[in-house]
Motif scaffolding. Sequence first.
Motif, PDB file in Angstrom:
ATOM      1  N   LYS A  32      47.320  77.531  -8.313  1.00 52.88           N
ATOM      2  CA  LYS A  32      48.421  78.469  -8.320  1.00 52.88           C
ATOM      3  C   LYS A  32      49.757  77.743  -8.465  1.00 52.88           C
ATOM      4  CE  LYS A  32      46.525  82.297  -5.622  1.00 52.88           C
ATOM      5  NZ  LYS A  32      46.789  83.187  -4.465  1.00 52.88           N
TER       6      LYS A  32
ATOM      7  N   ASP B 220      51.841  84.648  -9.383  1.00 53.94           N
ATOM      8  CA  ASP B 220      51.617  85.815  -8.526  1.00 53.94           C
ATOM      9  C   ASP B 220      52.914  86.555  -8.181  1.00 53.94           C
ATOM     10  OD1 ASP B 220      48.879  85.348  -8.414  1.00 53.94           O
ATOM     11  OD2 ASP B 220      49.071  83.985  -6.712  1.00 53.94           O
TER      12      ASP B 220
ATOM     13  N   GLU C 163      51.248  89.362  -6.192  1.00 57.21           N
ATOM     14  CA  GLU C 163      51.272  89.370  -4.727  1.00 57.21           C
ATOM     15  C   GLU C 163      52.669  89.612  -4.161  1.00 57.21           C
ATOM     16  OE1 GLU C 163      49.354  85.899  -3.200  1.00 57.21           O
ATOM     17  OE2 GLU C 163      47.405  86.436  -4.060  1.00 57.21           O
TER      18      GLU C 163
ATOM     19  N   PRO D 142      50.964  95.060  -4.141  1.00 53.30           N
ATOM     20  CA  PRO D 142      51.300  93.658  -3.832  1.00 53.30           C
ATOM     21  C   PRO D 142      51.254  93.434  -2.327  1.00 53.30           C
ATOM     22  CG  PRO D 142      53.117  94.805  -4.966  1.00 53.30           C
ATOM     23  CD  PRO D 142      52.125  95.833  -4.563  1.00 53.30           C
ATOM     24  N   LYS D 143      51.095  92.187  -1.938  1.00 55.58           N
ATOM     25  CA  LYS D 143      51.127  91.884  -0.499  1.00 55.58           C
ATOM     26  C   LYS D 143      52.510  92.168   0.079  1.00 55.58           C
ATOM     27  CE  LYS D 143      47.515  88.328  -0.415  1.00 55.58           C
ATOM     28  NZ  LYS D 143      47.227  86.892  -0.151  1.00 55.58           N
TER      29      LYS D 143
ATOM     30  N   SER E  26      55.051  96.752   4.238  1.00 53.12           N
ATOM     31  CA  SER E  26      54.963  95.695   3.228  1.00 53.12           C
ATOM     32  C   SER E  26      56.090  95.765   2.197  1.00 53.12           C
ATOM     33  CB  SER E  26      53.615  95.778   2.501  1.00 53.12           C
ATOM     34  OG  SER E  26      53.512  97.009   1.803  1.00 53.12           O
TER      35      SER E  26
END
Length: 259
Positions: free
Chosen positions: A2, A169, A191, A221-222, A246
């Motif tokens: 990543k 991400d 994310e 997404p996180k 979130s």
Amino acid sequence: MKDKFTVTVLGSGTSQGVPVIGCQCEVCSSTDSRDSRLRSSILISYNDQNYVIDSGPDFRQQMLREDVRSLRSVIYTHEHKDHVAGMDDVRSFNFLEGRDMELFCNEAVSTALKREFHYAFGANLYPGVPRVKINIIGNEPFQLPDGPMITPILAYHYKMPVFGYRIGDFAYMTDVKTIPVEELQKLKGVEVLILDCLREEPHVSHLNLEEALDIINYLHPKQSYLTHISHLFGTHEEISAKLPHSVSPAFDGLKIKID
């Protein structure tokens, strides 16, 4: 493997910024530093290289506030003045680094830059003007110099085509009203998302809260952050109270680590 990098929110406000000139509303009068919003822009710090998305009218102030001493390139979302007006100040980095600043944008932004900063283009340039190299991009991934691959996401700001961008991400989408389904698919798996959200009431060229949350709920997404925030939306605390756990309002100076 990543991509690992840090995103700094340089500005999270609308085209007028917050406070708005002459306004005495609760938001514009707030003493909470998170309610002072410069024009929307972010800094991406990747492997000791810095990249900025949009150089608006507050670009100089943002670079000084974050003590940015090197900048590899500027990537543009669209040609509106609140996203391009600070381009002249890249000349400081020309002096510091001894090279032209690489700009990445579509044809419409290139035309606007050459119109607004005509003195920086052509032959026999006056000493001291910004030295830039424009790289025209389309709706295909491209490599940032000494940096990561970046994937444009085509969206519409009313009827104006604008680019959002995905790096690994992480994705950044400002000045958005609609995202075509096929472009939305490019955001699957993100994310961390920074997304345009002007206010609660509908707007012709920006997402409102309901529309932004619909996109966030679709992508899951996180963590999501709202940007391009109007003084009509409320204070940072008031906005936060209306959001799922979130989702948060972005604020100037916010740093997000992407692992």
